[in-house]
Design a protein around this motif. Structure first.
Motif, PDB file in Angstrom:
ATOM      1  N   THR A  13      18.776 -67.520  19.118  1.00 11.96           N
ATOM      2  CA  THR A  13      17.642 -68.165  19.791  1.00 11.96           C
ATOM      3  C   THR A  13      16.410 -67.260  19.796  1.00 11.96           C
ATOM      4  O   THR A  13      16.477 -66.093  19.436  1.00 11.96           O
ATOM      5  N   ASN A  14      15.305 -67.825  20.251  1.00 11.57           N
ATOM      6  CA  ASN A  14      14.025 -67.123  20.392  1.00 11.57           C
ATOM      7  C   ASN A  14      13.548 -66.538  19.060  1.00 11.57           C
ATOM      8  O   ASN A  14      12.998 -65.434  19.011  1.00 11.57           O
ATOM      9  N   ILE A  15      13.791 -67.260  17.998  1.00  9.44           N
ATOM     10  CA  ILE A  15      13.359 -66.836  16.676  1.00  9.44           C
ATOM     11  C   ILE A  15      12.199 -67.705  16.227  1.00  9.44           C
ATOM     12  O   ILE A  15      12.262 -68.940  16.289  1.00  9.44           O
ATOM     13  N   ASN A  16      11.129 -67.053  15.793  1.00  8.14           N
ATOM     14  CA  ASN A  16      10.006 -67.797  15.225  1.00  8.14           C
ATOM     15  C   ASN A  16      10.328 -68.059  13.761  1.00  8.14           C
ATOM     16  O   ASN A  16      10.401 -67.121  12.960  1.00  8.14           O
ATOM     17  N   PRO A  17      10.530 -69.310  13.384  1.00 12.22           N
ATOM     18  CA  PRO A  17      10.962 -69.603  12.016  1.00 12.22           C
ATOM     19  C   PRO A  17       9.847 -69.519  10.983  1.00 12.22           C
ATOM     20  O   PRO A  17      10.114 -69.550   9.776  1.00 12.22           O
ATOM     21  N   ALA A  18       8.618 -69.412  11.431  1.00 10.80           N
ATOM     22  CA  ALA A  18       7.485 -69.495  10.514  1.00 10.80           C
ATOM     23  C   ALA A  18       7.330 -68.215   9.706  1.00 10.80           C
ATOM     24  O   ALA A  18       7.636 -67.112  10.157  1.00 10.80           O
ATOM     25  N   CYS A  19       6.817 -68.356   8.522  1.00  6.08           N
ATOM     26  CA  CYS A  19       6.506 -67.233   7.645  1.00  6.08           C
ATOM     27  C   CYS A  19       5.484 -66.325   8.324  1.00  6.08           C
ATOM     28  O   CYS A  19       4.476 -66.794   8.860  1.00  6.08           O
ATOM     29  N   SER A  20       5.725 -65.042   8.294  1.00  2.51           N
ATOM     30  CA  SER A  20       4.830 -64.083   8.948  1.00  2.51           C
ATOM     31  C   SER A  20       3.474 -64.008   8.270  1.00  2.51           C
ATOM     32  O   SER A  20       2.500 -63.556   8.867  1.00  2.51           O
ATOM     33  N   PHE A  21       3.396 -64.440   7.007  1.00  5.71           N
ATOM     34  CA  PHE A  21       2.136 -64.347   6.273  1.00  5.71           C
ATOM     35  C   PHE A  21       1.274 -65.594   6.432  1.00  5.71           C
ATOM     36  O   PHE A  21       0.080 -65.497   6.700  1.00  5.71           O
ATOM     37  N   CYS A  22       1.897 -66.784   6.270  1.00  9.47           N
ATOM     38  CA  CYS A  22       1.082 -68.009   6.267  1.00  9.47           C
ATOM     39  C   CYS A  22       1.243 -68.851   7.525  1.00  9.47           C
ATOM     40  O   CYS A  22       0.380 -69.692   7.823  1.00  9.47           O
ATOM     41  N   ASN A  23       2.358 -68.677   8.250  1.00  8.10           N
ATOM     42  CA  ASN A  23       2.646 -69.443   9.470  1.00  8.10           C
ATOM     43  C   ASN A  23       2.720 -70.939   9.228  1.00  8.10           C
ATOM     44  O   ASN A  23       2.655 -71.725  10.176  1.00  8.10           O
ATOM     45  N   HIS A  25       5.106 -72.365   6.787  1.00 10.64           N
ATOM     46  CA  HIS A  25       6.407 -72.756   6.234  1.00 10.64           C
ATOM     47  C   HIS A  25       7.504 -71.908   6.862  1.00 10.64           C
ATOM     48  O   HIS A  25       7.255 -70.790   7.340  1.00 10.64           O
ATOM     49  N   THR A  26       8.716 -72.432   6.816  1.00  9.48           N
ATOM     50  CA  THR A  26       9.865 -71.662   7.297  1.00  9.48           C
ATOM     51  C   THR A  26      10.091 -70.459   6.379  1.00  9.48           C
ATOM     52  O   THR A  26      10.004 -70.566   5.154  1.00  9.48           O
ATOM     53  N   SER A  30      13.007 -67.201  -0.820  1.00  9.36           N
ATOM     54  CA  SER A  30      12.149 -67.738  -1.868  1.00  9.36           C
ATOM     55  C   SER A  30      10.711 -67.842  -1.414  1.00  9.36           C
ATOM     56  O   SER A  30       9.775 -67.495  -2.150  1.00  9.36           O
ATOM     57  N   HIS A  31      10.517 -68.312  -0.190  1.00  5.68           N
ATOM     58  CA  HIS A  31       9.151 -68.482   0.295  1.00  5.68           C
ATOM     59  C   HIS A  31       8.463 -67.129   0.489  1.00  5.68           C
ATOM     60  O   HIS A  31       7.331 -66.933   0.027  1.00  5.68           O
ATOM     61  N   LEU A  32       9.151 -66.197   1.152  1.00  8.65           N
ATOM     62  CA  LEU A  32       8.534 -64.913   1.456  1.00  8.65           C
ATOM     63  C   LEU A  32       8.132 -64.165   0.191  1.00  8.65           C
ATOM     64  O   LEU A  32       7.007 -63.664   0.081  1.00  8.65           O
ATOM     65  N   PHE A  33       9.043 -64.083  -0.778  1.00  5.78           N
ATOM     66  CA  PHE A  33       8.809 -63.224  -1.944  1.00  5.78           C
ATOM     67  C   PHE A  33       8.126 -63.922  -3.124  1.00  5.78           C
ATOM     68  O   PHE A  33       7.629 -63.239  -4.018  1.00  5.78           O
ATOM     69  N   ARG A  34       8.045 -65.276  -3.113  1.00  6.11           N
ATOM     70  CA  ARG A  34       7.464 -65.933  -4.286  1.00  6.11           C
ATOM     71  C   ARG A  34       6.564 -67.117  -3.947  1.00  6.11           C
ATOM     72  O   ARG A  34       5.465 -67.244  -4.506  1.00  6.11           O
ATOM     73  N   ASP A  35       7.005 -67.977  -3.044  1.00  5.10           N
ATOM     74  CA  ASP A  35       6.328 -69.267  -2.882  1.00  5.10           C
ATOM     75  C   ASP A  35       5.148 -69.241  -1.914  1.00  5.10           C
ATOM     76  O   ASP A  35       4.269 -70.116  -1.977  1.00  5.10           O
ATOM     77  N   CYS A  36       5.107 -68.245  -1.033  1.00  8.66           N
ATOM     78  CA  CYS A  36       3.985 -68.157  -0.093  1.00  8.66           C
ATOM     79  C   CYS A  36       2.699 -67.823  -0.858  1.00  8.66           C
ATOM     80  O   CYS A  36       2.689 -66.950  -1.734  1.00  8.66           O
ATOM     81  N   GLU A  37       1.607 -68.493  -0.533  1.00 11.45           N
ATOM     82  CA  GLU A  37       0.341 -68.256  -1.240  1.00 11.45           C
ATOM     83  C   GLU A  37      -0.122 -66.809  -1.077  1.00 11.45           C
ATOM     84  O   GLU A  37      -0.718 -66.230  -1.996  1.00 11.45           O
TER      85      GLU A  37
END
Length: 290
Positions: A13-23, A25-26, A30-37
């Motif tokens: 619990t108490n986890i922010n699921p959002a990407c730390s860079f773009c906020n 996407h979850t 894949s998102h963190l290392f490649r798909d995030c703008e």
């Protein structure tokens, strides 16, 4: 720390699921290392990689494909670009953790600084490894070019007598004379040689007897002598006190005992060509031709 999506799957619990860079996407691998703008801009700035190419692949396959591509390049170039690629992954990960744990603000320049620092360390490690490999390679060449040799005593000022020795052995059923030994003095002023049939139970025992016979025949005739043999096992047995071979141990002990009668004795491993004359003599003796 695991990705946010994994923590959520574990029902933490108490986890922010959002990407730390773009906020937007979850956070996943894949998102963190490649798909995030934001990460895509980092890849473009650091290596000129268009991260959206291959986005249909899993992140593991995406990374693996790039590493395989780099390995097709020349070795030095491969190591550099591979280090740059790994450093970029590292920079993204470290800055993500800085944002989560240190409340840092998103900063592309910070990631590029991490990448540069990581590159310097990786390149330094690669250079040291290359130097070490070259050093080992050079040592290996030196070792391989240096013949295996056993020696006893100290060289005097007298002429060194050089003898090549060899044994001929054949395991022929019912053949009493299955072995023969021979030696040949290489010094022009001597021209001495000897060949005789013997009984031996193995090729290495035959070779050991050949060395022993040469020393016995030359005992008290000279003070310094070098024995050339093409049998590595005999020389190793002479060199290594702790190493035992029951088949030749008594012969090795006799060789060392007789060696003490000389000022200097050397037994050196050479190639087959180095004992060709003795080999021919031993072969003829085994066949009963001399």
């Amino acid at each position: 720390m695991p990705m946010a999506d994994n923590l959520i799957k574990r029902r933490i619990t108490n986890i922010n699921p959002a990407c730390s860079f773009c906020n937007n996407h979850t956070e996943t691998l894949s998102h963190l290392f490649r798909d995030c703008e934001f990460s895509q801009r980092i890849w473009s700035a650091s290596l000129g990689i268009v991260a959206t190419q291959g986005d249909h692949l899993s992140i593991q396959d995406w990374i693996r494909n790039f590493l395989n591509l780099f390995r097709k390049k020349k070795q030095k170039e491969e190591r550099k670009i591979e280090s740059d690629f790994i450093s970029t992954l590292w920079g993204i990960w470290i800055h993500r953790n800085e944002i989560i744990f240190n409340k840092a603000k998103k900063n592309p320049s910070r990631i590029l600084d991490i990448i540069s620092d990581s590159n310097r360390r990786l390149h330094r490690i690669n250079n040291k490894q290359s130097e070490f490999r070259e050093h080992v390679k050079g040592d290996a060449k030196t070792i391989s070019s240096k013949p295996m040799e056993w020696s006893s005593g100290t060289k005097s000022t007298t002429t060194m007598q050089i003898l090549e020795v060899d044994g001929a052995w054949k395991n022929r059923k019912g053949d009493q004379w299955r072995a023969a030994i021979a030696w040949k003095n290489k010094n022009e002023d001597q021209g001495e040689e000897s060949a005789a049939r013997i009984f031996a139970n193995s090729p290495v025992q035959t070779e050991a007897y050949a060395v022993l016979k040469a020393l016995q025949d030359m005992e008290w005739k000279c003070s310094d002598i070098t024995i050339r043999t093409d049998n590595l096992e005999v020389v190793q047995a002479l060199k290594n006190r702790g190493r035992t071979n029951k088949n030749i141990d008594p012969i090795i002990a006799d060789i060392k005992r007789i060696a003490r009668s000389f000022h200097f004795v050397s037994c050196i491993k050479v190639g087959r060509e180095g004992v060709k004359l003795a080999h021919n003599l031993a072969t003829k003796a085994r066949k009963g031709e001399i």
